[in-house]
Design a protein around this motif. Structure first.
Motif, mmCIF file in Angstrom:
data_model
loop_
_atom_site.group_PDB
_atom_site.id
_atom_site.type_symbol
_atom_site.label_atom_id
_atom_site.label_comp_id
_atom_site.label_asym_id
_atom_site.label_seq_id
_atom_site.Cartn_x
_atom_site.Cartn_y
_atom_site.Cartn_z
ATOM 1 N N PRO A 8 0.807 -1.226 0.000
ATOM 2 C CA PRO A 8 0.000 0.000 0.000
ATOM 3 C C PRO A 8 0.839 1.274 0.000
ATOM 4 N N GLU A 9 1.976 1.251 0.688
ATOM 5 C CA GLU A 9 2.811 2.451 0.754
ATOM 6 C C GLU A 9 3.516 2.766 -0.565
ATOM 7 N N LYS A 10 3.486 1.842 -1.509
ATOM 8 C CA LYS A 10 4.083 2.057 -2.828
ATOM 9 C C LYS A 10 3.046 2.473 -3.871
ATOM 10 N N SER A 11 1.784 2.453 -3.508
ATOM 11 C CA SER A 11 0.702 2.718 -4.448
ATOM 12 C C SER A 11 0.827 4.082 -5.129
ATOM 13 N N SER A 12 1.050 5.125 -4.365
ATOM 14 C CA SER A 12 1.149 6.470 -4.941
ATOM 15 C C SER A 12 2.321 6.585 -5.900
ATOM 16 N N ALA A 13 3.459 6.007 -5.536
ATOM 17 C CA ALA A 13 4.637 6.061 -6.399
ATOM 18 C C ALA A 13 4.398 5.321 -7.708
ATOM 19 N N VAL A 14 3.734 4.172 -7.630
ATOM 20 C CA VAL A 14 3.453 3.393 -8.841
ATOM 21 C C VAL A 14 2.461 4.137 -9.729
ATOM 22 N N LEU A 15 1.400 4.663 -9.140
ATOM 23 C CA LEU A 15 0.407 5.412 -9.929
ATOM 24 C C LEU A 15 1.040 6.634 -10.591
ATOM 25 N N ASP A 63 2.882 -2.540 -25.458
ATOM 26 C CA ASP A 63 3.264 -1.700 -24.320
ATOM 27 C C ASP A 63 3.517 -2.497 -23.048
ATOM 28 N N LYS A 64 3.259 -3.791 -23.083
ATOM 29 C CA LYS A 64 3.299 -4.629 -21.881
ATOM 30 C C LYS A 64 4.637 -4.571 -21.154
ATOM 31 N N ASP A 65 5.736 -4.798 -21.846
ATOM 32 C CA ASP A 65 7.039 -4.862 -21.193
ATOM 33 C C ASP A 65 7.406 -3.535 -20.528
ATOM 34 N N PHE A 66 7.129 -2.424 -21.207
ATOM 35 C CA PHE A 66 7.440 -1.116 -20.641
ATOM 36 C C PHE A 66 6.582 -0.836 -19.413
ATOM 37 N N ALA A 67 5.306 -1.161 -19.476
ATOM 38 C CA ALA A 67 4.413 -0.935 -18.335
ATOM 39 C C ALA A 67 4.825 -1.798 -17.150
ATOM 40 N N VAL A 68 5.173 -3.055 -17.401
ATOM 41 C CA VAL A 68 5.606 -3.949 -16.323
ATOM 42 C C VAL A 68 6.884 -3.423 -15.675
ATOM 43 N N SER A 69 7.851 -2.991 -16.477
ATOM 44 C CA SER A 69 9.098 -2.476 -15.898
ATOM 45 C C SER A 69 8.851 -1.185 -15.123
ATOM 46 N N THR A 70 7.917 -0.368 -15.573
ATOM 47 C CA THR A 70 7.558 0.855 -14.851
ATOM 48 C C THR A 70 6.993 0.509 -13.474
ATOM 49 N N ILE A 71 6.097 -0.461 -13.425
ATOM 50 C CA ILE A 71 5.512 -0.890 -12.153
ATOM 51 C C ILE A 71 6.586 -1.482 -11.246
ATOM 52 N N MET A 72 7.417 -2.353 -11.789
ATOM 53 C CA MET A 72 8.441 -3.011 -10.982
ATOM 54 C C MET A 72 9.410 -2.010 -10.369
ATOM 55 N N GLU A 73 9.849 -1.052 -11.139
ATOM 56 C CA GLU A 73 10.791 -0.059 -10.629
ATOM 57 C C GLU A 73 10.178 0.775 -9.508
ATOM 58 N N ALA A 74 8.921 1.161 -9.669
ATOM 59 C CA ALA A 74 8.279 2.016 -8.670
ATOM 60 C C ALA A 74 7.827 1.241 -7.437
ATOM 61 N N ALA A 75 7.551 -0.047 -7.585
ATOM 62 C CA ALA A 75 7.011 -0.837 -6.474
ATOM 63 C C ALA A 75 8.084 -1.546 -5.647
ATOM 64 N N ARG A 76 9.282 -1.662 -6.189
ATOM 65 C CA ARG A 76 10.345 -2.410 -5.513
ATOM 66 C C ARG A 76 10.847 -1.647 -4.292
ATOM 67 N N SER A 77 11.076 -2.373 -3.205
ATOM 68 C CA SER A 77 11.654 -1.798 -1.988
ATOM 69 C C SER A 77 13.173 -1.825 -2.105
ATOM 70 N N GLY A 78 13.781 -0.664 -2.154
ATOM 71 C CA GLY A 78 15.239 -0.588 -2.266
ATOM 72 C C GLY A 78 15.725 -1.092 -3.612
ATOM 73 N N GLU A 79 17.034 -1.263 -3.720
ATOM 74 C CA GLU A 79 17.620 -1.706 -4.991
ATOM 75 C C GLU A 79 17.326 -3.164 -5.310
ATOM 76 N N LYS A 80 17.366 -4.006 -4.289
ATOM 77 C CA LYS A 80 17.222 -5.446 -4.502
ATOM 78 C C LYS A 80 15.805 -5.952 -4.283
ATOM 79 N N GLY A 81 14.930 -5.127 -3.690
ATOM 80 C CA GLY A 81 13.584 -5.575 -3.397
ATOM 81 C C GLY A 81 13.543 -6.375 -2.109
ATOM 82 N N ALA A 82 12.333 -6.752 -1.707
ATOM 83 C CA ALA A 82 12.142 -7.492 -0.462
ATOM 84 C C ALA A 82 10.913 -8.374 -0.584
ATOM 85 N N PHE A 83 10.853 -9.412 0.267
ATOM 86 C CA PHE A 83 9.659 -10.244 0.302
ATOM 87 C C PHE A 83 8.452 -9.344 0.561
#
Length: 106
Positions: A8-15, A63-83
């Protein structure tokens, strides 16, 4: 269709990232659930239904790959991500209709 389940705390950044990338049509709903981590245990209490946000959008296949990478970059916690950072699911959409105009879109 892209369905993304994110923190939920990543929602605004992803949008915001999707909007800046040109994807303005997104639906957001609050959801609860658990992934491979099976919830979270704090002391003697296990929380197996964690709050998440579900975003979904229908876009062109090219547009799928670009949209997916956009979401992943904005939703990931830190550089490596987290569970618990989330999941993205891609499914085909066979038909879509705009109710107000009564027209088929796809």
């Amino acid at each position: 269709m892209i369905k993304a389940i994110i923190r939920p705390e990543k929602s605004s950044a992803v949008l915001k990232a999707l909007f800046e990338a040109g994807y303005i049509a997104v639906t957001k709903t609050p959801v609860v659930g658990r992934g491979k981590q099976r919830g979270i245990k704090i002391g003697d209490v296990t929380y197996d239904e964690l709050p998440k946000e579900q975003l979904f959008m229908v876009i062109k296949d090219e547009d799928k790959d670009f949209a997916v990478s956009t979401i992943m970059e904005a939703a990931r916690s830190g550089e490596k991500g987290a569970f618990g950072d989330g999941k993205i699911f891609i499914t085909p959409v066979e038909e879509a209709y705009t109710i107000s105009r009564g027209v088929k879109e796809l």
